[in-house]
Scaffold this motif. Structure first.
Motif, short mmCIF file in Angstrom:
data_model
loop_
_atom_site.label_atom_id
_atom_site.label_comp_id
_atom_site.label_asym_id
_atom_site.label_seq_id
_atom_site.Cartn_x
_atom_site.Cartn_y
_atom_site.Cartn_z
N THR A 61 19.72 -4.09 39.41
CA THR A 61 19.67 -5.55 39.46
C THR A 61 18.81 -6.08 38.31
OG1 THR A 61 17.69 -5.63 40.84
CG2 THR A 61 19.81 -5.49 41.99
N ALA A 62 18.88 -7.38 38.12
CA ALA A 62 18.04 -8.03 37.10
C ALA A 62 16.56 -7.87 37.45
CB ALA A 62 18.40 -9.50 36.98
N GLN A 63 16.25 -7.83 38.73
CA GLN A 63 14.87 -7.63 39.16
C GLN A 63 14.38 -6.25 38.74
OE1 GLN A 63 14.20 -7.95 43.37
NE2 GLN A 63 11.99 -7.99 43.14
N ASP A 64 15.22 -5.23 38.86
CA ASP A 64 14.85 -3.88 38.42
C ASP A 64 14.56 -3.85 36.93
OD1 ASP A 64 15.25 -2.96 41.01
OD2 ASP A 64 17.27 -2.19 40.59
N ILE A 65 15.39 -4.53 36.15
CA ILE A 65 15.20 -4.57 34.70
C ILE A 65 13.91 -5.30 34.35
CG2 ILE A 65 16.15 -5.48 32.54
CD1 ILE A 65 18.96 -5.01 33.83
N LEU A 67 11.25 -5.65 36.23
CA LEU A 67 10.14 -4.80 36.63
C LEU A 67 9.93 -3.67 35.64
CD1 LEU A 67 7.94 -4.13 38.69
CD2 LEU A 67 9.64 -2.79 39.94
N ALA A 68 11.00 -3.10 35.13
CA ALA A 68 10.90 -2.02 34.16
C ALA A 68 10.26 -2.51 32.86
CB ALA A 68 12.28 -1.43 33.88
N VAL A 69 10.67 -3.67 32.38
CA VAL A 69 10.09 -4.23 31.16
C VAL A 69 8.60 -4.53 31.38
CG1 VAL A 69 10.11 -6.23 29.60
CG2 VAL A 69 12.26 -5.13 30.27
N PHE A 70 8.29 -5.16 32.50
CA PHE A 70 6.90 -5.47 32.82
C PHE A 70 6.06 -4.20 32.89
CE2 PHE A 70 3.50 -6.04 35.95
CZ PHE A 70 2.80 -7.09 35.36
N THR A 71 6.55 -3.18 33.57
CA THR A 71 5.82 -1.92 33.69
C THR A 71 5.59 -1.28 32.34
OG1 THR A 71 6.73 -1.57 35.90
CG2 THR A 71 5.84 0.37 34.78
N ALA A 72 6.61 -1.26 31.49
CA ALA A 72 6.49 -0.66 30.16
C ALA A 72 5.44 -1.39 29.32
CB ALA A 72 7.83 -0.67 29.45
N VAL A 73 5.47 -2.71 29.35
CA VAL A 73 4.51 -3.49 28.56
C VAL A 73 3.09 -3.29 29.08
CG1 VAL A 73 3.79 -5.84 27.95
CG2 VAL A 73 6.20 -5.19 27.79
N VAL A 74 2.89 -3.42 30.38
CA VAL A 74 1.55 -3.28 30.95
C VAL A 74 1.00 -1.87 30.75
CG1 VAL A 74 0.23 -3.29 33.11
CG2 VAL A 74 1.81 -5.16 32.60
#
Length: 97
Positions: A61-65, A67-74
């Motif tokens: 889902t868009a939410q998974d994407i 979350l993945a971007v947020f996790t990678a950046v953080v």
């Protein structure tokens, strides 16, 4: 440092170590000004953490994407911060006052 380490995923500690050595190499190579090294480490950290997130996540889902971007950046920023912090601790403890 202990507070930061509570937020870094244990699998990504090795990235902080690699970034530390990359930063040391960039300092010695002298083709990048010292003031830009933390920025370069941050970008590399985000990129490497992005690869890890892409390899370990599902994107249904868009939410998974998101979350993945947020996790990678953080996580990228955190591991770059840990490597820079470690470098400064080593530098400062070696100084005589």
């Amino acid at each position: 440092m202990e507070q930061i380490m509570n937020y870094v995923k244990p699998e990504l500690i090795i990235v902080a170590i690699a970034l530390y050595f990359l930063g040391t190499w960039l300092k010695q190579a002298a083709f990048i000004k010292d003031k830009y090294i933390p920025f370069v480490l941050g970008i590399v950290g985000i990129f490497v953490c992005g690869i890890w997130v892409a390899a370990t996540s599902s994107f249904a889902t868009a939410q998974d994407i998101s979350l993945a971007v947020f996790t990678a950046v953080v996580q990228g920023i955190l591991v770059a911060g840990v490597s820079t912090y470690t470098n400064q601790i080593i530098k400062q403890t070696g100084k005589s006052e």
